[in-house]
Motif scaffolding. Structure first.
Motif, PDB file in Angstrom:
ATOM      1  N   ASP A 109      35.517  85.595  11.169  1.00  0.00           N
ATOM      2  CA  ASP A 109      34.692  85.392  12.201  1.00  0.00           C
ATOM      3  C   ASP A 109      35.030  85.692  13.720  1.00  0.00           C
ATOM      4  N   LEU A 110      36.452  86.007  13.738  1.00  0.00           N
ATOM      5  CA  LEU A 110      36.873  86.410  15.239  1.00  0.00           C
ATOM      6  C   LEU A 110      36.079  87.976  15.356  1.00  0.00           C
ATOM      7  N   ILE A 111      35.589  88.826  14.525  1.00  0.00           N
ATOM      8  CA  ILE A 111      35.043  89.825  15.040  1.00  0.00           C
ATOM      9  C   ILE A 111      33.690  89.574  15.702  1.00  0.00           C
ATOM     10  N   LEU A 112      33.148  88.427  15.477  1.00  0.00           N
ATOM     11  CA  LEU A 112      31.670  88.152  15.950  1.00  0.00           C
ATOM     12  C   LEU A 112      31.960  87.616  17.481  1.00  0.00           C
ATOM     13  N   GLU A 113      33.204  87.056  18.021  1.00  0.00           N
ATOM     14  CA  GLU A 113      33.658  86.780  19.087  1.00  0.00           C
ATOM     15  C   GLU A 113      33.897  87.857  20.080  1.00  0.00           C
ATOM     16  N   ILE A 114      34.171  89.048  19.789  1.00  0.00           N
ATOM     17  CA  ILE A 114      34.712  90.172  20.515  1.00  0.00           C
ATOM     18  C   ILE A 114      33.753  90.473  21.668  1.00  0.00           C
ATOM     19  N   GLY A 115      32.454  90.491  21.630  1.00  0.00           N
ATOM     20  CA  GLY A 115      31.666  90.687  22.660  1.00  0.00           C
ATOM     21  C   GLY A 115      31.380  89.527  23.494  1.00  0.00           C
ATOM     22  N   ASN A 116      31.720  88.444  23.058  1.00  0.00           N
ATOM     23  CA  ASN A 116      31.509  87.165  23.950  1.00  0.00           C
ATOM     24  C   ASN A 116      32.710  86.675  24.876  1.00  0.00           C
ATOM     25  N   SER A 117      33.796  87.222  24.544  1.00  0.00           N
ATOM     26  CA  SER A 117      34.924  86.838  25.417  1.00  0.00           C
ATOM     27  C   SER A 117      35.189  87.893  26.687  1.00  0.00           C
ATOM     28  N   SER A 118      35.759  87.280  27.369  1.00  0.00           N
ATOM     29  CA  SER A 118      36.422  88.313  28.790  1.00  0.00           C
ATOM     30  C   SER A 118      37.577  89.147  28.235  1.00  0.00           C
ATOM     31  N   GLU A 119      38.318  88.959  27.119  1.00  0.00           N
ATOM     32  CA  GLU A 119      39.076  89.698  26.543  1.00  0.00           C
ATOM     33  C   GLU A 119      38.557  91.095  26.070  1.00  0.00           C
ATOM     34  N   ALA A 120      37.340  91.093  25.783  1.00  0.00           N
ATOM     35  CA  ALA A 120      36.760  92.582  25.348  1.00  0.00           C
ATOM     36  C   ALA A 120      36.603  93.311  26.746  1.00  0.00           C
ATOM     37  N   ASP A 121      36.336  92.992  27.713  1.00  0.00           N
ATOM     38  CA  ASP A 121      36.322  93.651  28.860  1.00  0.00           C
ATOM     39  C   ASP A 121      37.525  93.947  29.511  1.00  0.00           C
ATOM     40  N   ASP A 122      38.413  92.925  29.419  1.00  0.00           N
ATOM     41  CA  ASP A 122      39.657  93.130  30.153  1.00  0.00           C
ATOM     42  C   ASP A 122      40.816  93.874  29.199  1.00  0.00           C
ATOM     43  N   THR A 123      41.480  95.011  29.838  1.00  0.00           N
ATOM     44  CA  THR A 123      42.536  95.546  29.097  1.00  0.00           C
ATOM     45  C   THR A 123      43.576  95.093  29.415  1.00  0.00           C
ATOM     46  N   GLY A 124      44.047  94.052  30.285  1.00  0.00           N
ATOM     47  CA  GLY A 124      45.094  93.689  30.775  1.00  0.00           C
ATOM     48  C   GLY A 124      46.029  94.425  31.615  1.00  0.00           C
ATOM     49  N   ASP A 125      45.354  95.355  32.165  1.00  0.00           N
ATOM     50  CA  ASP A 125      46.126  96.488  33.214  1.00  0.00           C
ATOM     51  C   ASP A 125      46.031  95.893  34.604  1.00  0.00           C
ATOM     52  N   GLU A 126      46.912  96.446  35.125  1.00  0.00           N
ATOM     53  CA  GLU A 126      46.730  96.312  36.780  1.00  0.00           C
ATOM     54  C   GLU A 126      46.359  97.534  37.504  1.00  0.00           C
ATOM     55  N   ALA A 127      45.735  98.270  36.942  1.00  0.00           N
ATOM     56  CA  ALA A 127      45.129  99.658  37.346  1.00  0.00           C
ATOM     57  C   ALA A 127      44.794  99.489  38.683  1.00  0.00           C
ATOM     58  N   ALA A 128      45.360 100.397  39.545  1.00  0.00           N
ATOM     59  CA  ALA A 128      44.846 100.364  40.960  1.00  0.00           C
ATOM     60  C   ALA A 128      44.244 102.052  41.241  1.00  0.00           C
TER      61      ALA A 128
END
Length: 93
Positions: A73-92
């Protein structure tokens, strides 16, 4: 005057102030590139689509790992969470 050390990821030129974050981002891009290559080798697929799919898999590798271990079921949550759009980087970049 202060000096801030920066790390640049060669794959896309993103800049980071944290070496660990830069290395993690580089590993994510490497995984995405390998997935993209696999898709292009195995299927007749548009290069841009293959790259987009590769990045999606790489950015969400933890969710996919958990799904493969018995929580599909976690697969279905991928598009719904901010985690999907956030790579966790501090890119400048």
């Amino acid at each position: 005057m202060s000096i801030t050390p920066m790390w640049r990821v060669d794959r896309d030129g993103s800049m980071f102030t944290d070496k660990k974050a830069a290395e993690e981002y580089d590993r994510m891009l490497e995984l995405a590139a390998n997935i993209t290559s696999l898709l292009e080798d195995r299927f007749e697929i548009n290069e841009d689509l293959a790259e987009e799919i590769g990045l999606m898999f790489a950015k969400n590798k933890e969710a996919f790992a958990k799904a493969f271990k018995g929580k599909p079921d976690l697969i279905l949550e991928i598009g719904n969470s901010s985690e999907a759009d956030d790579t966790g980087d501090e890119a400048a970049a």
